[in-house]
Enzyme design. Sequence first.
Site, PDB file in Angstrom:
ATOM      1  N   HIS A 183      -2.388  -4.622   4.590  1.00 17.48           N
ATOM      2  CA  HIS A 183      -1.588  -4.766   3.326  1.00 17.48           C
ATOM      3  C   HIS A 183      -1.366  -6.144   2.799  1.00 17.48           C
ATOM      4  CE1 HIS A 183      -1.370  -0.694   4.007  1.00 17.48           C
ATOM      5  NE2 HIS A 183      -1.245  -0.545   2.600  1.00 17.48           N
ATOM      6  N   GLU A 409      -8.978  10.322   3.049  1.00 20.43           N
ATOM      7  CA  GLU A 409      -8.684   9.240   3.940  1.00 20.43           C
ATOM      8  C   GLU A 409      -8.706   9.448   5.196  1.00 20.43           C
ATOM      9  OE1 GLU A 409      -5.578   6.619   2.650  1.00 20.43           O
ATOM     10  OE2 GLU A 409      -4.276   8.302   2.396  1.00 20.43           O
ATOM     11  N   ASP A 433      -8.225   3.676   4.881  1.00 22.51           N
ATOM     12  CA  ASP A 433      -7.760   4.487   5.763  1.00 22.51           C
ATOM     13  C   ASP A 433      -8.973   5.414   6.505  1.00 22.51           C
ATOM     14  OD1 ASP A 433      -5.185   4.024   6.749  1.00 22.51           O
ATOM     15  OD2 ASP A 433      -4.517   4.679   4.908  1.00 22.51           O
ATOM     16  N   CYS A 480     -10.101   4.462  -4.509  1.00 20.34           N
ATOM     17  CA  CYS A 480      -9.357   3.537  -4.868  1.00 20.34           C
ATOM     18  C   CYS A 480      -9.020   2.549  -3.494  1.00 20.34           C
ATOM     19  CB  CYS A 480      -7.855   4.397  -5.116  1.00 20.34           C
ATOM     20  SG  CYS A 480      -7.269   5.222  -3.712  1.00 20.34           S
TER      21      CYS A 480
END
Length: 555
Positions: A183, A409, A433, A480
């Site tokens: 992140h 994911e 993920d 995404c």
Amino acid sequence: MLRGTGVSPGVAAGPVRVMTGAVPEPPAGRRHAGDADAERDRALAALETVGADLEERGARAGGEARDVLAAQAMMARDPGLAGVVTDRIAEGLPAPRAVFEAFNVFHAALSRAGEYMAARAADLDDIRDRAVAFLLGMPAPGVPDSDEPFVLVARDLAPADTALLDPSKVLAFVTRDGGPTSHTAILARAMGVPAVVACGDCLELPDGTMVLVDGTSGEVRPDPTEQETAAAHAAAEARAAALDVGTGPGATADGHRVPLLANIGGPKDIEAALSCGAEGVGLFRTEFLFLGRTTAPSEEEQEAAYRAVLEAFPHVVVRTLDAGADKPLAFLPPPDDEPNPALGERGLRLMHSHPGVLTGQLRALARAAAGLDTELRVMAPMVADVAETRSFVAACRAAGLSSAGVMIEIPAAALRAADLAAEADFFSLGTNDLAQYAFAADRQISGLARFQDPWQPALLDLVAPAARAATAAGKDCGVCGEAAGDPALACVLTGLGVTSLSMSARSLPRVRAALAAHTLDQCRRAAEAALRATDADGARTGARAELPGLEPLGL
Ligand code: PEP
Ligand code: MG
């Protein structure tokens, strides 16, 4: 020269500010020199300094941060706390240990006082660490405070660390840990700040060292010359200019439409998305709105944030709160002592313990979209099977939402995509993920970054059937995850049958240019070549051989 992985393009030069790690516990069993009054004054002055500092930082940040920091300043100045500190010093403890123990008394009391108060206990730890650091003559923990712009160097950055960051002050990020899909990387791209992760020795850089950071090559050069800085800036500008191919809708050279969408974390990202030509939002990470919060946001507050985004774009895909693992939300605590948070209750799973939070969010979304022409699609993160898909779709329908999708994911969801496609209105592939779970490799661990390479054929083997199942059911299947922002891979994903690509806004021009330079047939051949490979490098090389338009664009 230091080297890491460049994860957010651009160059920046500036002084290093190192984010310090944990503050050590002052040792037990020591006694002060005997002047209890002087020791008490020292301790109370430290608490006052911390309180004043928090208040001042809040005043400068404004908005919600001001209220949060003002509340923390009050905790530092609490007379009850000062009383316990004074008692401990009277018993002979030195100021740092007395402060440490006094905070722990209050921490224990708060932890026992229910969920809301327990969340406040984490704030107390932060204030304690600041006061102890001050007394020990160490820099304050957390994101450094600086009047001049700086290059933030850290072991890693939790999303909560960055929530209070002033984007005009941070020139670049350099972290020792983290991979391309951590992140830190995602946030840096959203902020448009150059970033280098997995940079081994960066913590050795002394505070104040001038560095030149290249977020494309991953190079971090200490004490650069003026010529080196100027040359790096010129090269970055040339790269950006070569990609300036307008902002039209995404399509291959032969006109096959692939909507190009932006990943956003809230209304603050709208401007960048629009200026990079996003056709809509493909992933609104709603948890990013509430990272610093200890209490659940009200439905009215959520509605306002969602409405601001829905008013700005014709299509928006909103993801319901994806809390847990590396994105903890204090108001959505997972069960105690999960040994592997990434494999525990996170994302949609967490909503079983907090059902009111999901229904409240869905209600806020439905109200935000009322009366607008915007196409609102809502999706759930971390969906594993048909039962979870069904219950999420039912919750959306009950809230009056007409388009309910799921993120793919978890490998189980990709493998049974046909079953899920029968229930959901659309898919969105979360390749970050999906790679983490396919390779059993934590996406935050820089030493395992190889498995986060989205060119891994095993990952593409999971993407292909999901796209096929969606197509067969007549439903959309977007991507995404960060894979969508890689220009060559965007072509491969298109060739695999993916119907839209959503990415950090600043990746859009590169991907638009790559798609426009190739036909759908070339994209399909590139996809076949990638699937035939036996490793990530082979997939990359094989696909690129089918995509001759990349090289001239410098992609
Ligand atoms: C993903 O996992 O690919 C994704 C888009 O979600 P996040 O990165 O927020 O986990
Ligand atoms: Mg995810």
